[in-house]
Design a protein around this motif. Structure first.
Motif, mmCIF file in Angstrom:
data_model
loop_
_atom_site.group_PDB
_atom_site.id
_atom_site.type_symbol
_atom_site.label_atom_id
_atom_site.label_comp_id
_atom_site.label_asym_id
_atom_site.label_seq_id
_atom_site.Cartn_x
_atom_site.Cartn_y
_atom_site.Cartn_z
ATOM 1 N N ALA A 208 -10.537 -6.778 -18.261
ATOM 2 C CA ALA A 208 -9.498 -6.662 -17.452
ATOM 3 C C ALA A 208 -8.271 -6.552 -18.301
ATOM 4 C CB ALA A 208 -9.460 -8.022 -16.686
ATOM 5 N N ASP A 209 -7.262 -6.008 -17.586
ATOM 6 C CA ASP A 209 -6.100 -5.695 -18.375
ATOM 7 C C ASP A 209 -4.971 -5.473 -17.329
ATOM 8 O OD1 ASP A 209 -4.123 -4.441 -20.195
ATOM 9 O OD2 ASP A 209 -5.986 -3.952 -21.468
ATOM 10 N N GLU A 210 -3.736 -5.206 -17.719
ATOM 11 C CA GLU A 210 -2.494 -4.960 -17.024
ATOM 12 C C GLU A 210 -2.472 -3.546 -16.599
ATOM 13 O OE1 GLU A 210 0.423 -6.303 -19.723
ATOM 14 O OE2 GLU A 210 0.009 -8.529 -19.286
ATOM 15 N N THR B 15 -4.561 0.100 -14.613
ATOM 16 C CA THR B 15 -5.231 -0.844 -15.640
ATOM 17 C C THR B 15 -6.604 0.435 -16.234
ATOM 18 O OG1 THR B 15 -7.041 -1.577 -14.046
ATOM 19 C CG2 THR B 15 -4.619 -2.547 -14.017
ATOM 20 N N PRO C 2 -8.939 -11.482 -19.275
ATOM 21 C CA PRO C 2 -8.115 -10.306 -19.425
ATOM 22 C C PRO C 2 -7.931 -10.216 -20.875
ATOM 23 C CG PRO C 2 -7.094 -11.219 -17.620
ATOM 24 C CD PRO C 2 -7.943 -12.046 -18.254
ATOM 25 N N PRO D 55 -5.300 -8.116 -22.398
ATOM 26 C CA PRO D 55 -4.292 -6.808 -22.444
ATOM 27 C C PRO D 55 -4.058 -6.231 -23.703
ATOM 28 C CG PRO D 55 -3.568 -8.819 -20.981
ATOM 29 C CD PRO D 55 -4.604 -9.122 -22.013
ATOM 30 N N VAL E 260 -9.990 -13.104 -13.027
ATOM 31 C CA VAL E 260 -10.587 -11.853 -13.575
ATOM 32 C C VAL E 260 -11.333 -11.182 -12.213
ATOM 33 C CG1 VAL E 260 -10.892 -12.618 -15.712
ATOM 34 C CG2 VAL E 260 -12.811 -12.876 -13.970
ATOM 35 N N GLU F 96 -9.030 -4.663 -11.039
ATOM 36 C CA GLU F 96 -8.227 -5.886 -10.548
ATOM 37 C C GLU F 96 -7.655 -5.607 -9.390
ATOM 38 O OE1 GLU F 96 -7.904 -3.781 -13.225
ATOM 39 O OE2 GLU F 96 -8.027 -4.779 -15.266
#
Ligand SMILES: [Zn+2]
Length: 401
Positions: free
Chosen positions: A12-14, A23, A347, A349, A360, A379
């Motif tokens: 998971a990320d931004e 993302t 996440p 990031p 998540v 996300e």
């Protein structure tokens, strides 16, 4: 029904500017994961309870339905299980790095990523010189080893050495949290100082220094705990048998306490060059023999730590093409249905290059269960999922119910 969790560590990320504010999961081409999300039900999971740092050990314990407030006993005891070292009652386990100190300061936490072969010689030597009925070192991998102390008191504050490069080591030695733990703190600090004297003259280190490499000239014990009091997943959920597949000792150790059989896969490195096909085949074989399999893939987390957006994108697409897709295509042919969950533990990031404690996204595809409206796995889409935001054991209950 059989059950498979596919965990993409840190994936998971931004939203990322260079990806048009998408993302990694939104930008990646992941049609099978999207299909599973569309055919299944979705939600978000809080994997790091308040007051805990967002470490993989914490997040993976929570994914598997354990309350870390009750069961977390430090890294040492988890890694010990993976190494096959039992922790008995009355014993304390600690992660024990061998680190490099230069001019009285911690230069790095890994002694320049020392080789296993060199490390084993040093650990043997430490056991010979510092080992006793009470104190025992066990060799792990590279700079990551185990220290077991009979009668140790875990109420000590230790500093993870990777958090304090450049700091004078004297400032971050072990402190007792209460008077009863003072003898343990004194013993650990004495071991650190004696190890420095012994290791600095060891031939392995003299050779490393001559070659311009960092010597492993101090032990650094941290993350103390006792034997974790964990009920197995088999007991909790009435499963017959289970397996764990991971390149990471911490995850394998959690699996062992959870009653899962660790399966070794040749060429499983924990990096983007890992043996994906080997892990996928191992998961398929394990699913034939067990009714629960936990498949952990580390690569996306490492790419996040490197802050490398295109590499992280690639690791997620590797997970799609080389893991999720072939497994899904295989199990579709089976008579017994297989439920599949996909999620990260936390996440990582690319922007900040470390773990954060945000919820998540997860998908749970269970043959025969009516899907929700979510069509994609990422996300944002997961926020619309019918499970909402779950905590603690709710995810495992949702999967296994
Ligand atoms: Zn992780």
């Amino acid at each position: 029904m059989k059950y498979l969790i596919i965990l993409g560590d840190g994936m998971a990320d931004e939203p990322i500017e260079s990806l048009g504010n998408k993302t990694i999961l939104q930008a990646a081409n992941i049609p099978t994961m999207d299909k599973l999300a569309a055919m299944g039900r979705n939600g978000r999971l809080i994997t790091v309870p308040e007051g805990f740092h967002p470490g993989s050990e914490i997040a993976n314990l929570e994914v598997l339905g354990y309350d870390v407030n009750k069961v977390f006993e430090g890294r040492g005891s988890l890694e010990a299980a993976s190494m096959g070292v039992p922790i008995e009652s009355g014993e304390m386990a600690m992660r024990c790095n061998i680190i490099c100190i230069e001019n009285e300061k911690i230069k790095n936490h890994s002694a320049g990523h020392i080789s296993n072969e060199e490390a084993y010689q040093l650990i043997d030597f430490l056991n010979e010189k510092l080992g006793s009925d009470k104190v025992r070192f066990f060799p792990g991998i590279s700079y990551r080893h185990l220290l077991k102390i009979k009668g140790g008191d875990k109420r000590v504050s230790c500093t993870p050495p990777h958090d304090v490069p450049g700091t004078p080591f004297c400032d971050v030695m072990v402190k007792a949290d209460c008077p009863e733990a003072q003898p343990t703190a004194d013993l650990l600090n004495d071991l650190i100082l004696r190890s420095q004297e012994l290791l600095s003259k060891h031939p392995v280190n003299l050779k490393r220094m001559a070659e311009g490499k960092d010597p492993a000239n101090s032990i650094w014990p941290w993350s103390a705990g006792y034997k974790p009091n964990m009920k197995t997943l088999l007991e909790t959920y009435g499963l017959k048998s289970g397996a764990v597949i991971s390149a990471v000792d911490l995850i394998k150790g959690i699996g062992v306490y959870a009653g899962l059989k660790p399966i070794e896969v040749e060429g499983a490195t924990g990096l983007y060059d890992t043996n994906y096909e080997g892990k996928t085949q191992a998961a398929i074989d394990a699913l034939k023999k067990n009714d629960f399999v936990y498949l952990h893939i580390e690569a996306s987390d490492e790419a996040g730590h490197e802050g490398d957006v295109s590499l992280k994108l690639k690791t997620v697409e590797f997970l799609e093409n080389r893991v999720v897709k072939p497994i899904f295509e295989e199990v579709l042919k089976w008579d017994e249905p297989v439920a599949i969950a996909v999620l990260p533990d936390h996440p990582t990031p690319c922007r900040i290059r470390t773990h954060i404690a945000a919820p998540v996204p997860f998908l749970i595809y269970k043959p025969g269960v009516e899907p929700d409206a979510v069509q994609k796995y990422d996300e944002e889409s997961a926020k619309e999922g019918s499970y909402g935001t779950l905590t603690g054991e709710e995810f495992m209950k949702a999967l296994l119910a």
